[in-house]
Design a protein around this motif. Sequence first.
Motif, PDB file in Angstrom:
ATOM      1  N   ALA A 162       1.139   1.439 -24.708  1.00  0.00           N
ATOM      2  CA  ALA A 162       0.291   0.689 -23.826  1.00  0.00           C
ATOM      3  C   ALA A 162      -0.035   1.668 -22.698  1.00  0.00           C
ATOM      4  CB  ALA A 162       1.093  -0.299 -23.257  1.00  0.00           C
ATOM      5  N   TRP A 163      -1.343   1.527 -22.144  1.00  0.00           N
ATOM      6  CA  TRP A 163      -1.543   2.350 -21.124  1.00  0.00           C
ATOM      7  C   TRP A 163      -2.367   1.330 -19.897  1.00  0.00           C
ATOM      8  CZ3 TRP A 163      -5.157   7.150 -21.880  1.00  0.00           C
ATOM      9  CH2 TRP A 163      -4.532   8.114 -22.825  1.00  0.00           C
ATOM     10  N   TYR A 164      -1.746   1.469 -18.757  1.00  0.00           N
ATOM     11  CA  TYR A 164      -1.849   0.704 -17.665  1.00  0.00           C
ATOM     12  C   TYR A 164      -2.825   1.198 -16.592  1.00  0.00           C
ATOM     13  CZ  TYR A 164       2.048  -1.730 -20.115  1.00  0.00           C
ATOM     14  OH  TYR A 164       3.088  -2.149 -20.889  1.00  0.00           O
ATOM     15  N   PHE A 165      -3.967   0.645 -16.320  1.00  0.00           N
ATOM     16  CA  PHE A 165      -4.880   1.071 -15.248  1.00  0.00           C
ATOM     17  C   PHE A 165      -4.805  -0.004 -14.179  1.00  0.00           C
ATOM     18  CE2 PHE A 165      -6.236   3.061 -19.085  1.00  0.00           C
ATOM     19  CZ  PHE A 165      -6.349   4.498 -18.792  1.00  0.00           C
ATOM     20  N   LEU A 166      -3.517  -0.159 -13.617  1.00  0.00           N
ATOM     21  CA  LEU A 166      -3.296  -1.093 -12.572  1.00  0.00           C
ATOM     22  C   LEU A 166      -2.624  -0.322 -11.391  1.00  0.00           C
ATOM     23  CD1 LEU A 166      -2.266  -3.966 -14.644  1.00  0.00           C
ATOM     24  CD2 LEU A 166      -4.288  -3.825 -13.582  1.00  0.00           C
ATOM     25  N   GLN A 167      -2.820  -0.835 -10.057  1.00  0.00           N
ATOM     26  CA  GLN A 167      -2.034  -0.400  -8.987  1.00  0.00           C
ATOM     27  C   GLN A 167      -0.895  -1.299  -8.453  1.00  0.00           C
ATOM     28  OE1 GLN A 167      -2.555   2.871  -7.413  1.00  0.00           O
ATOM     29  NE2 GLN A 167      -0.838   2.199  -6.564  1.00  0.00           N
ATOM     30  N   PRO A 168       0.242  -1.015  -8.759  1.00  0.00           N
ATOM     31  CA  PRO A 168       1.340  -1.952  -8.218  1.00  0.00           C
ATOM     32  C   PRO A 168       1.269  -1.744  -6.743  1.00  0.00           C
ATOM     33  CG  PRO A 168       2.352  -0.093  -9.317  1.00  0.00           C
ATOM     34  CD  PRO A 168       0.941   0.188  -9.359  1.00  0.00           C
ATOM     35  N   THR A 169       1.481  -2.973  -5.898  1.00  0.00           N
ATOM     36  CA  THR A 169       1.532  -3.067  -4.530  1.00  0.00           C
ATOM     37  C   THR A 169       2.376  -4.432  -3.978  1.00  0.00           C
ATOM     38  OG1 THR A 169       0.243  -3.427  -2.638  1.00  0.00           O
ATOM     39  CG2 THR A 169      -0.481  -4.349  -4.331  1.00  0.00           C
ATOM     40  N   TRP A 170       2.903  -4.110  -3.023  1.00  0.00           N
ATOM     41  CA  TRP A 170       3.627  -5.386  -2.489  1.00  0.00           C
ATOM     42  C   TRP A 170       2.755  -6.095  -1.357  1.00  0.00           C
ATOM     43  CZ3 TRP A 170       3.805  -5.309   2.813  1.00  0.00           C
ATOM     44  CH2 TRP A 170       3.235  -4.175   3.541  1.00  0.00           C
ATOM     45  N   SER A 171       1.757  -5.663  -1.100  1.00  0.00           N
ATOM     46  CA  SER A 171       0.658  -6.079  -0.041  1.00  0.00           C
ATOM     47  C   SER A 171      -0.151  -7.283  -0.621  1.00  0.00           C
ATOM     48  CB  SER A 171      -0.201  -5.161   0.560  1.00  0.00           C
ATOM     49  OG  SER A 171      -1.257  -5.618   1.252  1.00  0.00           O
ATOM     50  N   HIS A 210      -2.501  -8.794   0.853  1.00  0.00           N
ATOM     51  CA  HIS A 210      -3.915  -8.382   1.255  1.00  0.00           C
ATOM     52  C   HIS A 210      -4.529  -7.648   0.048  1.00  0.00           C
ATOM     53  CE1 HIS A 210      -7.384  -7.794   3.569  1.00  0.00           C
ATOM     54  NE2 HIS A 210      -7.243  -6.636   3.564  1.00  0.00           N
ATOM     55  N   ALA A 211      -4.192  -6.776  -0.371  1.00  0.00           N
ATOM     56  CA  ALA A 211      -4.585  -5.857  -1.365  1.00  0.00           C
ATOM     57  C   ALA A 211      -4.840  -6.548  -2.442  1.00  0.00           C
ATOM     58  CB  ALA A 211      -3.468  -4.562  -1.640  1.00  0.00           C
ATOM     59  N   LEU A 212      -3.854  -7.588  -2.912  1.00  0.00           N
ATOM     60  CA  LEU A 212      -3.909  -8.602  -4.085  1.00  0.00           C
ATOM     61  C   LEU A 212      -5.244  -9.438  -4.131  1.00  0.00           C
ATOM     62  CD1 LEU A 212      -0.285  -9.495  -4.695  1.00  0.00           C
ATOM     63  CD2 LEU A 212      -1.714  -7.810  -6.125  1.00  0.00           C
ATOM     64  N   SER A 213      -5.637  -9.648  -2.914  1.00  0.00           N
ATOM     65  CA  SER A 213      -6.584 -10.754  -2.683  1.00  0.00           C
ATOM     66  C   SER A 213      -8.133 -10.071  -2.915  1.00  0.00           C
ATOM     67  CB  SER A 213      -6.657 -11.386  -1.331  1.00  0.00           C
ATOM     68  OG  SER A 213      -6.739 -10.434  -0.390  1.00  0.00           O
ATOM     69  N   ASP A 214      -8.231  -8.762  -2.496  1.00  0.00           N
ATOM     70  CA  ASP A 214      -9.567  -8.241  -2.316  1.00  0.00           C
ATOM     71  C   ASP A 214      -9.993  -6.987  -2.863  1.00  0.00           C
ATOM     72  OD1 ASP A 214      -8.443  -6.967  -0.681  1.00  0.00           O
ATOM     73  OD2 ASP A 214      -9.624  -6.922   1.174  1.00  0.00           O
ATOM     74  N   LYS A 215      -9.032  -6.394  -3.897  1.00  0.00           N
ATOM     75  CA  LYS A 215      -9.176  -4.977  -4.545  1.00  0.00           C
ATOM     76  C   LYS A 215      -8.933  -5.160  -5.938  1.00  0.00           C
ATOM     77  CE  LYS A 215      -7.993  -2.506  -0.383  1.00  0.00           C
ATOM     78  NZ  LYS A 215      -6.893  -1.488   0.324  1.00  0.00           N
ATOM     79  N   VAL A 250      10.668   8.491   7.232  1.00  0.00           N
ATOM     80  CA  VAL A 250      11.123   6.957   6.888  1.00  0.00           C
ATOM     81  C   VAL A 250       9.881   6.114   6.278  1.00  0.00           C
ATOM     82  CG1 VAL A 250      11.669   4.663   8.171  1.00  0.00           C
ATOM     83  CG2 VAL A 250      12.288   6.730   9.250  1.00  0.00           C
ATOM     84  N   LYS A 251      10.479   5.825   5.156  1.00  0.00           N
ATOM     85  CA  LYS A 251       9.451   5.032   4.130  1.00  0.00           C
ATOM     86  C   LYS A 251       9.703   3.590   4.028  1.00  0.00           C
ATOM     87  CE  LYS A 251       7.299   4.461   0.337  1.00  0.00           C
ATOM     88  NZ  LYS A 251       6.722   3.015   0.465  1.00  0.00           N
ATOM     89  N   LEU A 252       8.455   2.771   4.545  1.00  0.00           N
ATOM     90  CA  LEU A 252       8.536   1.237   4.585  1.00  0.00           C
ATOM     91  C   LEU A 252       8.259   0.574   3.290  1.00  0.00           C
ATOM     92  CD1 LEU A 252       8.909  -1.278   6.408  1.00  0.00           C
ATOM     93  CD2 LEU A 252       6.407  -0.823   6.739  1.00  0.00           C
ATOM     94  N   GLY A 253       9.361  -0.020   2.695  1.00  0.00           N
ATOM     95  CA  GLY A 253       9.159  -0.853   1.310  1.00  0.00           C
ATOM     96  C   GLY A 253       8.454  -0.109   0.312  1.00  0.00           C
ATOM     97  N   PHE A 254       7.860  -1.046  -0.523  1.00  0.00           N
ATOM     98  CA  PHE A 254       7.117  -0.428  -1.507  1.00  0.00           C
ATOM     99  C   PHE A 254       5.640  -0.242  -1.507  1.00  0.00           C
ATOM    100  CE2 PHE A 254       6.936   0.463  -6.262  1.00  0.00           C
ATOM    101  CZ  PHE A 254       5.848   0.113  -6.359  1.00  0.00           C
ATOM    102  N   GLY A 255       5.040   0.682  -1.802  1.00  0.00           N
ATOM    103  CA  GLY A 255       3.459   0.864  -1.796  1.00  0.00           C
ATOM    104  C   GLY A 255       2.752   2.375  -1.848  1.00  0.00           C
ATOM    105  N   CYS A 256       1.632   2.217  -2.286  1.00  0.00           N
ATOM    106  CA  CYS A 256       1.072   3.619  -2.419  1.00  0.00           C
ATOM    107  C   CYS A 256      -0.270   3.559  -1.296  1.00  0.00           C
ATOM    108  CB  CYS A 256       0.576   3.567  -3.844  1.00  0.00           C
ATOM    109  SG  CYS A 256       1.739   3.604  -5.060  1.00  0.00           S
ATOM    110  N   SER A 257      -0.706   4.748  -1.092  1.00  0.00           N
ATOM    111  CA  SER A 257      -1.856   5.086  -0.375  1.00  0.00           C
ATOM    112  C   SER A 257      -2.015   4.184   0.812  1.00  0.00           C
ATOM    113  CB  SER A 257      -2.817   4.730  -1.221  1.00  0.00           C
ATOM    114  OG  SER A 257      -2.900   5.183  -2.375  1.00  0.00           O
ATOM    115  N   GLY A 258      -0.703   3.924   1.601  1.00  0.00           N
ATOM    116  CA  GLY A 258      -0.465   3.535   2.788  1.00  0.00           C
ATOM    117  C   GLY A 258      -1.396   1.940   3.115  1.00  0.00           C
ATOM    118  N   GLU A 259      -1.323   1.187   1.979  1.00  0.00           N
ATOM    119  CA  GLU A 259      -1.825  -0.135   2.003  1.00  0.00           C
ATOM    120  C   GLU A 259      -0.987  -1.196   3.047  1.00  0.00           C
ATOM    121  OE1 GLU A 259       0.578  -0.803  -1.770  1.00  0.00           O
ATOM    122  OE2 GLU A 259      -1.075   0.226  -1.830  1.00  0.00           O
TER     123      GLU A 259
END
Length: 125
Positions: free
Chosen positions: A1-10, A12-17, A116-125
């Motif tokens: 399986a290949w996944y072309f998705l971006q996991p995020t905790w945000s 806001h990112a889920l609603s408009d990206k 200091v790393k805050l939570g989970f996320g990539c690209s500073g979302e």
Amino acid sequence: AWYFLQPTWSLHALSDKAGYVSEGQFFEMCQRVELAGVPTGWPHVAHVHRLLAGRVWAPQMCLHPDLKVPPTTRVHYAEFADDRHGAAGRAIQALGKLATSMGIFAASPSECEGVVKLGFGCSGE
């Protein structure tokens, strides 16, 4: 399986990206697919992808002196949202303890350097 998705905790990112998905649901799905016998081909098997995408590897790797990773700690988002000043203070204390264990000494907590790393996320979302 290949996944072309971006996991995020945000949320806001889920609603408009396009392509952003909840990190918890994404990695749960990946693990279920792998347990069913379908190997992940890209980007990585689920446990490695979670380590890299969530950048949770740095706090572990900073303890290995040969890797030259600066003192690194994590702050959970819920802890920060509840008491940001307290969370910041605890992060500075953790960095000080890590730095000391690595042989790096600061004259005061304000002179302590690290990451200091805050939570989970990539690209500073």
